[in-house]
Design a protein around this motif. Structure first.
Motif, PDB file in Angstrom:
ATOM      1  N   THR A  78       0.850  -1.192   0.000  1.00  0.00           N
ATOM      2  CA  THR A  78       0.000   0.000   0.000  1.00  0.00           C
ATOM      3  C   THR A  78       0.889   1.246   0.000  1.00  0.00           C
ATOM      4  O   THR A  78       2.087   1.153   0.240  1.00  0.00           O
ATOM      5  CB  THR A  78      -0.900   0.018   1.243  1.00  0.00           C
ATOM      6  N   ILE A  79       0.257   2.384  -0.237  1.00  0.00           N
ATOM      7  CA  ILE A  79       1.018   3.644  -0.283  1.00  0.00           C
ATOM      8  C   ILE A  79       1.528   4.011   1.115  1.00  0.00           C
ATOM      9  O   ILE A  79       0.833   3.812   2.111  1.00  0.00           O
ATOM     10  CB  ILE A  79       0.114   4.771  -0.832  1.00  0.00           C
ATOM     11  N   LEU A  80       2.739   4.520   1.159  1.00  0.00           N
ATOM     12  CA  LEU A  80       3.315   4.974   2.432  1.00  0.00           C
ATOM     13  C   LEU A  80       3.103   6.487   2.570  1.00  0.00           C
ATOM     14  O   LEU A  80       3.395   7.247   1.638  1.00  0.00           O
ATOM     15  CB  LEU A  80       4.814   4.634   2.468  1.00  0.00           C
ATOM     16  N   GLU A 120       3.591   9.993   5.155  1.00  0.00           N
ATOM     17  CA  GLU A 120       4.221  10.575   6.344  1.00  0.00           C
ATOM     18  C   GLU A 120       3.141  11.333   7.103  1.00  0.00           C
ATOM     19  O   GLU A 120       2.283  11.989   6.502  1.00  0.00           O
ATOM     20  CB  GLU A 120       5.352  11.531   5.954  1.00  0.00           C
ATOM     21  N   SER A 158       5.048   7.328  10.074  1.00  0.00           N
ATOM     22  CA  SER A 158       4.422   7.068   8.785  1.00  0.00           C
ATOM     23  C   SER A 158       3.328   6.024   8.945  1.00  0.00           C
ATOM     24  O   SER A 158       3.178   5.403  10.003  1.00  0.00           O
ATOM     25  CB  SER A 158       5.472   6.617   7.772  1.00  0.00           C
ATOM     26  N   HIS A 176       0.678   3.162   6.435  1.00  0.00           N
ATOM     27  CA  HIS A 176       0.319   2.602   5.127  1.00  0.00           C
ATOM     28  C   HIS A 176      -1.184   2.735   4.934  1.00  0.00           C
ATOM     29  O   HIS A 176      -1.947   2.401   5.848  1.00  0.00           O
ATOM     30  CB  HIS A 176       0.670   1.113   5.079  1.00  0.00           C
ATOM     31  N   PRO A 183      -4.343   2.842   1.458  1.00  0.00           N
ATOM     32  CA  PRO A 183      -4.552   2.901   0.009  1.00  0.00           C
ATOM     33  C   PRO A 183      -4.978   4.287  -0.501  1.00  0.00           C
ATOM     34  O   PRO A 183      -4.761   4.580  -1.673  1.00  0.00           O
ATOM     35  CB  PRO A 183      -5.639   1.857  -0.252  1.00  0.00           C
ATOM     36  N   ASP A 184      -5.596   5.121   0.334  1.00  0.00           N
ATOM     37  CA  ASP A 184      -5.929   6.473  -0.145  1.00  0.00           C
ATOM     38  C   ASP A 184      -5.858   7.464   1.011  1.00  0.00           C
ATOM     39  O   ASP A 184      -5.644   7.090   2.161  1.00  0.00           O
ATOM     40  CB  ASP A 184      -7.281   6.511  -0.860  1.00  0.00           C
ATOM     41  N   ARG A 185      -6.094   8.758   0.670  1.00  0.00           N
ATOM     42  CA  ARG A 185      -5.824   9.767   1.699  1.00  0.00           C
ATOM     43  C   ARG A 185      -6.821   9.743   2.850  1.00  0.00           C
ATOM     44  O   ARG A 185      -6.442  10.008   3.989  1.00  0.00           O
ATOM     45  CB  ARG A 185      -5.709  11.150   1.081  1.00  0.00           C
ATOM     46  N   GLU A 186      -8.091   9.409   2.559  1.00  0.00           N
ATOM     47  CA  GLU A 186      -9.070   9.362   3.659  1.00  0.00           C
ATOM     48  C   GLU A 186      -8.683   8.260   4.659  1.00  0.00           C
ATOM     49  O   GLU A 186      -8.708   8.466   5.871  1.00  0.00           O
ATOM     50  CB  GLU A 186     -10.492   9.098   3.142  1.00  0.00           C
ATOM     51  N   MET A 187      -8.335   7.102   4.111  1.00  0.00           N
ATOM     52  CA  MET A 187      -7.954   6.003   5.002  1.00  0.00           C
ATOM     53  C   MET A 187      -6.619   6.309   5.701  1.00  0.00           C
ATOM     54  O   MET A 187      -6.400   5.880   6.837  1.00  0.00           O
ATOM     55  CB  MET A 187      -7.893   4.681   4.232  1.00  0.00           C
ATOM     56  N   ASN A 204      -5.732   6.756  14.428  1.00  0.00           N
ATOM     57  CA  ASN A 204      -5.729   5.593  15.322  1.00  0.00           C
ATOM     58  C   ASN A 204      -4.335   5.257  15.840  1.00  0.00           C
ATOM     59  O   ASN A 204      -4.172   4.822  16.971  1.00  0.00           O
ATOM     60  CB  ASN A 204      -6.285   4.365  14.596  1.00  0.00           C
ATOM     61  N   VAL A 205      -3.337   5.435  14.978  1.00  0.00           N
ATOM     62  CA  VAL A 205      -1.989   5.019  15.367  1.00  0.00           C
ATOM     63  C   VAL A 205      -1.265   6.106  16.159  1.00  0.00           C
ATOM     64  O   VAL A 205      -0.577   5.821  17.127  1.00  0.00           O
ATOM     65  CB  VAL A 205      -1.164   4.603  14.124  1.00  0.00           C
ATOM     66  N   TYR A 206      -1.436   7.366  15.762  1.00  0.00           N
ATOM     67  CA  TYR A 206      -0.602   8.416  16.370  1.00  0.00           C
ATOM     68  C   TYR A 206      -1.344   9.360  17.311  1.00  0.00           C
ATOM     69  O   TYR A 206      -0.768  10.310  17.812  1.00  0.00           O
ATOM     70  CB  TYR A 206       0.098   9.220  15.274  1.00  0.00           C
TER      71      TYR A 206
END
Lengths: 323, 96
Positions: free
Chosen positions: B8-10, B12, B28, B30, B32-36, B43-45
């Protein structure tokens, strides 16, 4: 998508001088191949450990005894997912792709902390994990906040900050059980008996048998040796166990005033290294279950990833058509 | 068996803790698109209210200077006249 790495060769001496000046190494800086490889291995294993570490505890989310305990455990397991991701992200800056790391975990090629290959048969095991396993992890991780590799050090700072509740949450569970009924106290003691030695082993082989330590210390990836950290852990945990009336299952445990350069510390019994290596090599009580659970989750999540990609593609196509 | 899938796209991730402070790089993600990417970044940061605004930028879109040309790019040791202490002002003038 691995980022392009700087190929310029740096001499070992030049690199060591930089490390000795306490300068941090950042992703695009030149670095010796062995430094990069060591970090990829260590950060990758660390990330996998966080991810696999969700399994033994996740097992108890639906059976936590109260809503308060359930909320805490959910938050803790969610943190571990996050910590795994911070670490994968740090490893990726060294040029290894996320997919490759994931494949290595799923195929069983990659290692993760052996502690997660032990089962959690009772609620008290959740207390013991938070108290001992997270306690050992914190001991290990605090010096890593000063690691020479910038992205790893930054990930560790975030992780340590978030993890301090994990150990307190575990100790609180043990304390509550230890002050409960006779049966509850026995359950806590049995969990301590199960988790003590595996936790002591978490620091890895003793210094004499740890071939990677020398370079790691020289490069300031590690700041303390395995045995130094193990000693700190034992010294910290023994009084905490006494405080709640539980007994550390080691008949050779005794105060030794010569330890820690004469400041005193606990002498502890012989570690069963045969067991340690057996579990590392894949023959622990839960090795197969853990990898199977990861494979199952990956395979069953396949349609979700496919749908997300399809959705992204559809929106992108619509956007291009509108332009 | 484990199937091969494409990466998937990485992205930052930059988080702004509150108005008045700038967005700061935190890692950073991963997606697939900017909304996700925004959802995952949250959720992660930001599990403990660390931010009130998130930026995500595709990693490949970041252009960076070459660390091996640090000297040439950033050296200004010879331009001490760009610092206030280069200028002599009598002490009794007070703070300036």
């Amino acid at each position: 998508m691995a980022r392009k790495q700087n190929e310029k060769i740096v001499s070992l001496e030049e690199f060591q001088e930089k490390i000795d000046r306490d300068e941090k190494i950042e992703p695009k800086d030149s670095m010796p191949e062995a430094y990069r490889k060591t970090l990829i291995r260590q950060i990758g294993q660390h990330a996998h450990s966080e991810v696999v570490g969700m399994l033994p505890e996740g097992n108890w989310i639906t059976r936590a005894p109260t809503l308060r305990r359930k909320l805490s455990l959910l938050a803790k397991v969610q943190d571990e997912a996050g910590h795994g991701l911070y670490l994968y992200c740090a490893a990726e800056t060294l040029g290894k792709s996320r997919m490759e790391m994931n494949q290595e975990l799923l195929s069983g090629k990659a290692k993760y902390s052996s502690i997660f290959n032990y089962p959690t048969p009772t609620w008290a095991d959740i207390g013991a994990i938070g108290w001992l396993v997270d306690g050992a992890a914190i001991m290990n991780q605090i010096p890593l906040c000063r690691c020479s590799y910038g992205p790893y050090a930054r990930a560790m700072i975030r992780i340590c900050k978030e993890e301090s509740f994990h150990q307190r949450q575990g100790y609180e569970i043990m304390l509550t059980l230890a002050r409960g009924t006779k049966a509850q106290k026995e359950m806590a003691q049995r969990a301590l008996n199960r988790w003590w030695w595996p936790s002591v082993m978490m620091f890895g082989p003793s210094d004499a048998d740890s071939p990677n330590t020398e370079n790691s210390v020289k490069w300031k990836i590690k700041r303390y040796t395995n045995d130094e950290l193990r000693q700190k852990f034992v010294d910290a945990i023994v009084p905490q166990a006494e405080k709640i009336g539980l007994t550390v299952p080691d008949k050779d445990l005794k105060w030794d005033k010569k330890r820690n350069n004469g400041q005193g510390g606990y002498a502890y019994g012989e570690i069963n290294w045969d067991e340690f290596w057996r579990v590392v090599r894949g023959d622990g009580p839960m090795n197969n279950e853990r990898i199977s659970a990861k494979q199952k989750a990956w395979n069953e999540g396949s349609w979700v990833r496919a749908a997300a990609h399809a959705h992204a593609l559809k929106k992108q196509t619509a956007l291009q058509a509108a332009e | 068996m484990v199937s091969e899938e494409k990466e998937t796209i990485l992205w930052e991730v930059f988080i702004q803790p509150k108005n008045g402070l700038s967005h700061r790089h935190c890692g950073s993600i991963h997606a697939p698109d900017r909304e996700m990417a925004i959802l995952s970044a949250r959720n992660v940061y930001s599990r403990r209210g660390e931010g009130q605004s998130i930026w995500v930028v595709r990693s490949i879109d970041i252009v960076s200077s070459d660390p091996d040309e640090k000297e040439e790019t950033f050296s200004s040791d010879d331009k001490i006249y760009r610092h206030p202490t280069f200028y002599d002002v009598p002490d009794d003038v007070g703070h300036m």
